[in-house]
Design an enzyme around this catalytic site. Structure first.
Site, PDB file in Angstrom:
ATOM      1  N   SER A 122       2.820   1.331  -1.107  1.00 12.13           N
ATOM      2  CA  SER A 122       2.572   2.821  -1.834  1.00 12.13           C
ATOM      3  C   SER A 122       3.696   2.587  -2.960  1.00 12.13           C
ATOM      4  CB  SER A 122       2.201   3.429  -0.711  1.00 12.13           C
ATOM      5  OG  SER A 122       2.075   5.107  -1.552  1.00 12.13           O
ATOM      6  N   HIS A 133      -6.556   2.496  -0.872  1.00 12.44           N
ATOM      7  CA  HIS A 133      -5.247   2.872  -0.479  1.00 12.44           C
ATOM      8  C   HIS A 133      -5.353   3.178   0.885  1.00 12.44           C
ATOM      9  CE1 HIS A 133      -1.553   3.593  -2.144  1.00 12.44           C
ATOM     10  NE2 HIS A 133      -0.813   4.653  -1.496  1.00 12.44           N
ATOM     11  N   ASP A 180      -8.716   1.962  -5.463  1.00 10.89           N
ATOM     12  CA  ASP A 180      -6.800   2.684  -4.924  1.00 10.89           C
ATOM     13  C   ASP A 180      -7.356   3.279  -6.605  1.00 10.89           C
ATOM     14  OD1 ASP A 180      -4.562   3.397  -4.621  1.00 10.89           O
ATOM     15  OD2 ASP A 180      -4.412   1.706  -5.065  1.00 10.89           O
TER      16      ASP A 180
END
Length: 315
Positions: free
Chosen positions: A163, A288, A258
C-alpha cells in the site's frame, strides 16, 4: 492488466465482517477521531493474520535525520549472513505499525530464508510528508551500513512494502539508484502511486468501499500530504517520476477489487517501458491488504510462495 472478476468468496466474507463490525475506513469528521478510527481499523486486520511462526524476532534502532527509527528484525534460525528485505508497512501513512505486519513478515522470513526488517516510520498527521518517507530511506541506508555486523549480506538487499509502504519502497529504490547504491530488487504490493487530488482512476469508483473509500483516501492524503502542490512531487507520487530506467528487478502485485488497482498498474507499465524486469502478479478477484489475511485467504499462501520464488532468483 488486472482483470476484474467476481470477488473472491473468502475476501467477500472478510469485507462483510468488517462492515458489520463498523470498521470501515474513516469518513471526514474531527481529525483526532479520524486518526484513532484509522488506526483501530488497520489493527483490526490482525485478526485475519496467520499465527506468527517460531522465528527469531529482535528490535533495534536506526539513527535517522529526524531521530531514532524503530526496526524489528525477523530472522530464520541460521548462523549465516543472510540476504535482507527492508519492509515499509501500509496504513495510508496515518496508521499501521511494526505490530500490524509482524505475522506476515515473520512468515515471509520463515519461508524465504531471508532476514526481514520491518521499519516503524513516523506517521501523519503528526509527521506529514516527507517525514515518513525520510524515515524509510534513512532506515534502508542505516541497515545497509550495519551490514555484516547485523548478519546481513549487503550485496543482496531488497526494498519492499505494501500500500503506501509500496509507494515508499518504489521511491526508495529510485533514490538509491540516483545515489549510486545497488539494490538487488524491489517488492511492491498494491501501492499508492498517484496522490494528486484530481486523479480520476476508474478503479477508485468501481471498488468504492472495498477496504477503502474515496473519502478515506482523500483524508489520508490530506493528513500525509496537506499541501496539494507536494502531491505532484515524484517522492509523493512515484507515477510522476520522469525516469525509471536502471531500477532493480521488481515483484509487483495488483488486485482487481482494489481502489488503487489502476494507478498501480500504470506504474507497473512504466517500469516495463523503462526496461525494468517486472514480475507482475494480478489477482483479479482479490482485495487490498490481503497480504495481512493469511489465516483467512488462501491467495495469501500463493502470494507468499511467489514472493519467495522471486527472492530466491535474486541470490
Amino acid at each position: 492488466m488486472t482483470r476484474h472478476e467476481p470477488l473472491d468468496a473468502q475476501a467477500a466474507e472478510i469485507l462483510r465482517e468488517i462492515a458489520e463490525a463498523g470498521e470501515g475506513r474513516p469518513e471526514p469528521r474531527d481529525a483526532t477521531e479520524k486518526l484513532a478510527r484509522a488506526r483501530a481499523d488497520t489493527n483490526s486486520l490482525q485478526r485475519f493474520s496467520a499465527p506468527v511462526p517460531e522465528i527469531d524476532i529482535r528490535a533495534i534502532t536506526i539513527a535517522g535525520r529526524c531521530g531514532p527509527i524503530p526496526v524489528e528484525i525477523c530472522r530464520p534460525a541460521s548462523g549465516d549472513v543472510l540476504p535482507l528485505i527492508v519492509w515499509f508497512h501500509g496504513g495510508g501513512a496515518i496508521a499501521g505499525s511494526i505490530g500490524t505486519h509482524r505475522a506476515p513478515l515473520a512468515a515471509l522470513a520463515s519461508r524465504s530464508g531471508w532476514a526481514v526488517a520491518s521499519v516503524g516510520y513516523a506517521l501523519a498527521p503528526e509527521h506529514p510528508f516527507p517525514r515518513p518517507l525520510e524515515d524509510c530511506v534513512d532506515a534502508l541506508r542505516g541497515l545497509a551500513e550495519a551490514g555484516a555486523g547485523e548478519g546481513f549480506d549487503t550485496a543482496c538487499i531488497v526494498v519492499g512494502g505494501d500500500s503506501i509502504g509500496g509507494a515508499f519502497a518504489a521511491v526508495a529504490a529510485r533514490l538509491a539508484r540516483d545515489e549510486g547504491s545497488t539494490l538487488a530488487g524491489q517488492v511492491i504490493l498494491y501501492p499508492n502511486t498517484d496522490m494528486r487530488t484530481d486523479r480520476g482512476w476508474p478503479s477508485l469508483v468501481e471498488n468504492e468501499g472495498q477496504i477503502m473509500t474515496r473519502a478515506s483516501l482523500a483524508y489520508e492524503a490530506g493528513c500525509h500530504i496537506p499541501d496539494e502542490v507536494d502531491r505532484t512531487d515524484p517522492r509523493a507520487s512515484p507515477l510522476l517520476a520522469p525516469d525509471l530506467e536502471g531500477l532493480p528487478p521488481a515483484f509487483f502485485v495488483t488486485c482487481g477489487h482494489d481502489p488503487l488497482r489502476d494507478e498501480g498498474e500504470a506504474y507497473a507499465r512504466r517500469l516495463v517501458e523503462a526496461g525494468v524486469s517486472v514480475t507482475h502478479l494480478a489477482y483479479p478477484a482479490m482485495i487490498h491488504a490481503f497480504f495481512q489475511m493469511g489465516a483467512r485467504i488462501d491467495a495469501c499462501d500463493d502470494l507468499m510462495a511467489a514472493m519467495t520464488e522471486f527472492l530466491h532468483r535474486l541470490r
